[in-house]
Design an enzyme around this catalytic site. Sequence first.
Site, PDB file in Angstrom:
ATOM      1  N   HIS A  23      33.916 -14.611 -16.060  1.00 31.55           N
ATOM      2  CA  HIS A  23      32.689 -13.817 -16.022  1.00 31.55           C
ATOM      3  C   HIS A  23      31.848 -14.004 -17.284  1.00 31.55           C
ATOM      4  O   HIS A  23      32.360 -14.378 -18.346  1.00 31.55           O
ATOM      5  CB  HIS A  23      33.024 -12.332 -15.847  1.00 31.55           C
ATOM      6  N   GLU A 135      41.794  -9.056 -13.806  1.00 26.48           N
ATOM      7  CA  GLU A 135      42.227  -9.237 -15.184  1.00 26.48           C
ATOM      8  C   GLU A 135      43.577  -8.564 -15.410  1.00 26.48           C
ATOM      9  O   GLU A 135      44.020  -7.717 -14.620  1.00 26.48           O
ATOM     10  CB  GLU A 135      41.170  -8.658 -16.131  1.00 26.48           C
TER      11      GLU A 135
END
Length: 273
Positions: A23, A135
């Site tokens: 990201h 994550e």
Amino acid sequence: MNSGTNEGIYPLHRSKTIHLVRHAQGVHNVAGEKDLTAFMSEELFDAHLTPLGWKQVDNLRKHVHASGLFKNIDLVVVSPLLRTMQTAVGAFGGEATVVGIDVPPLMAENTGNSNCLAISSLNCPPFIAVELCREEMGIHPCDRRRSISEYKSMFPAIDFSLIETDRDVWWSPKTREKPEDVAARGLKFMKWLLTREEKEIVVVSHGGFLIHTLRAYGDDCHPTLKKEMSIFFNNCELRSMVIVDRSMIGSDTSKTDFSGKIPGNAVVASDAD
């Protein structure tokens, strides 16, 4: 006979091209660089992109179009967190929503303090959210997701059907996921990718998840390749790789192989020449 070489050769239909993307810059990245204890702040819950992060997304978008990569993408897989979904739809989605065309947008206007117009779901690959590529989880509020019902109003055209619970039951306020557990989850995710029929897939995920997953691979490669795979991703970095199904996990058949037979004729194959 064993070839005795370090090269590998496999049927094309047993492989997929995957484009791994971390990201773009999130508000938690900025805060964490200044003070690591900031990752404990509830103010960073489900962190959104910074203005610089959106510029990174725009640059990635220009690259995937200029390189010709965009037209080959069959599917975009994204971690169900705000920063990854903003990155995914901004880089791989359609243009700004066109007035008068009644299709759900990939992202609603100004989602996550983005100050962006709605992003169209026209003329782009399908998007699907998958929890396996989240994550490293636990303790840090920036890695806790919102409810899926809330995300659906923010990202109407993303497919959330594979996520089993509305609220986040994976994240723990007391324990942080161990690196080896992240790697195991990454291997499970890669096996899931091999079951998909799409051949060229974008994965928009996170630095920790990507590096722990990639470091689980490459032990059979030259040390230089292993080292290359083990470098941490920059924000909004894209790396293209090939994954090969050596265990018959998927069931793809070749779309390019040709049998050599002539229709209507009985041809006996010969291995003499």
